[in-house]
Motif scaffolding. Structure first.
Motif, PDB file in Angstrom:
ATOM      1  N   ASP A  76      58.948 104.886   3.372  1.00 18.27           N
ATOM      2  CA  ASP A  76      59.097 105.806   2.262  1.00 18.27           C
ATOM      3  C   ASP A  76      58.245 107.069   2.457  1.00 18.27           C
ATOM      4  O   ASP A  76      57.379 107.318   3.334  1.00 18.27           O
ATOM      5  CB  ASP A  76      59.340 105.406   0.687  1.00 18.27           C
ATOM      6  N   CYS A  77      58.158 107.942   1.349  1.00 20.04           N
ATOM      7  CA  CYS A  77      57.330 109.214   1.460  1.00 20.04           C
ATOM      8  C   CYS A  77      55.590 108.726   1.521  1.00 20.04           C
ATOM      9  O   CYS A  77      54.950 109.226   2.014  1.00 20.04           O
ATOM     10  CB  CYS A  77      57.628 110.184   0.303  1.00 20.04           C
ATOM     11  N   TYR A  78      55.535 107.533   0.758  1.00 22.19           N
ATOM     12  CA  TYR A  78      54.052 107.206   0.555  1.00 22.19           C
ATOM     13  C   TYR A  78      53.723 106.363   1.910  1.00 22.19           C
ATOM     14  O   TYR A  78      52.449 106.913   2.573  1.00 22.19           O
ATOM     15  CB  TYR A  78      53.800 106.405  -0.233  1.00 22.19           C
ATOM     16  N   THR A  79      54.659 105.992   2.521  1.00 25.48           N
ATOM     17  CA  THR A  79      54.310 105.108   3.954  1.00 25.48           C
ATOM     18  C   THR A  79      54.060 106.353   4.989  1.00 25.48           C
ATOM     19  O   THR A  79      53.018 106.288   5.708  1.00 25.48           O
ATOM     20  CB  THR A  79      55.663 104.310   4.405  1.00 25.48           C
ATOM     21  N   LEU A  80      54.894 107.316   4.994  1.00 28.02           N
ATOM     22  CA  LEU A  80      54.600 108.397   5.904  1.00 28.02           C
ATOM     23  C   LEU A  80      53.338 109.312   5.771  1.00 28.02           C
ATOM     24  O   LEU A  80      52.545 109.521   6.505  1.00 28.02           O
ATOM     25  CB  LEU A  80      55.910 109.439   5.732  1.00 28.02           C
ATOM     26  N   PHE A  81      52.902 109.241   4.291  1.00 26.25           N
ATOM     27  CA  PHE A  81      51.681 109.931   4.094  1.00 26.25           C
ATOM     28  C   PHE A  81      50.425 109.275   4.616  1.00 26.25           C
ATOM     29  O   PHE A  81      49.618 109.600   5.365  1.00 26.25           O
ATOM     30  CB  PHE A  81      51.519 109.912   2.663  1.00 26.25           C
ATOM     31  N   ARG A  82      50.742 107.885   4.447  1.00 28.17           N
ATOM     32  CA  ARG A  82      49.434 107.014   4.741  1.00 28.17           C
ATOM     33  C   ARG A  82      49.391 106.826   6.185  1.00 28.17           C
ATOM     34  O   ARG A  82      48.407 106.710   6.982  1.00 28.17           O
ATOM     35  CB  ARG A  82      49.871 105.398   4.361  1.00 28.17           C
TER      36      ARG A  82
END
Length: 247
Positions: free
Chosen positions: A121-127
């Motif tokens: 998700d968007c947090y996975t992409l951020f990480r």
């Protein structure tokens, strides 16, 4: 991981000390085997380099599933150079440190990811963007629609993990994290500014993508955050990953 395979890899790493060892894990039929390679780096105590001939020899024996190396004098984390190498190699990395093997799965392409909340998700992409740049942030369990259950996962964690909020949002730069508030009482979506008025993000029911940062996304911006130690990172690595999968 098969114990016999692990013991063989750890034994090889100890035999190569104080130099870094290197090699490949290859699926040969139904068996996982370790194929050691010669470290031909100039500074063998701090780096490793595998010759094209050793790669071809390993590849001829089966499907290469992982690249192995060691940190005899370091920590059980991948260096920035390791992360750059992993991006190019497109392989899982098995790192030997303190007689243990630490597995670092390869990072999937930043663009074109299928959305799966809490997994991709968007947090996975951020990480993952920051992982490729050289920084590690923890994952956290997050239910779908967590913002409806009284949680504030982004704002509760940004400062803790080394980010500070920009006062002058017009000074946005590559790598800054833009928090957006979409149909919620708290910011519930994150994007990474990648330059030229473009952001990288991953919305529900959509593939991860680049978007122009104006209009809808600008309207729903809650705040912009900068990693305090951004100058120690190398954002060219994730940007190169984007360029690679755009071509």
């Amino acid at each position: 991981m098969l114990q016999k395979l692990k013991e063989k890899i750890v034994s090889h790493a100890k035999h190569q000390e104080p130099h870094e060892c290197c090699g490949f894990v290859v699926l040969k039929g139904d068996e996982m085997v370790f194929i050691p390679c010669k470290n031909q780096a100039e500074d063998k105590e701090n780096h490793f380099e595998i010759s094209p001939e050793d790669f071809l020899q390993a590849n001829s024996q089966g499907k290469i599933t992982a690249l192995v190396h060691s940190h005899p004098n370091g920590e059980p984390v991948l260096s920035l150079l390791d992360r750059q190498t992993q991006l190019v190699a497109d392989l899982d990395f098995w790192l030997v440190c303190n007689d243990e093997i630490h597995i670092f799965p390869k990072i999937p392409p930043l663009l074109g990811r299928e959305f799966n909340h809490g997994v991709m998700d968007c947090y996975t992409l951020f990480r993952d963007f920051y992982y490729l740049a050289g920084a590690d942030f923890p994952d956290f369990e997050r239910d779908d629609y967590w913002w409806e259950d009284g949680f504030n996962l982004y704002l509760d964690n940004m400062a803790t993990h080394g980010f500070e909020r920009l006062i002058d949002e017009s000074a946005v730069q590559i790598g800054d994290v833009i928090l957006m508030q979409v149909g919620a009482d708290v910011p519930n979506h994150a994007a990474i500014y990648i330059g030229d008025q473009m952001v990288l993000h991953h919305s529900p029911r959509r593939l991860s993508k680049r978007d122009l940062y104006d209009g809808y996304w600008f309207k729903h911006t809650h705040s912009i955050w900068r990693f305090k130690q951004w100058s120690k990172l190398d954002f060219t690595v994730p940007l190169n990953s984007l360029a690679l999968h755009l071509s």
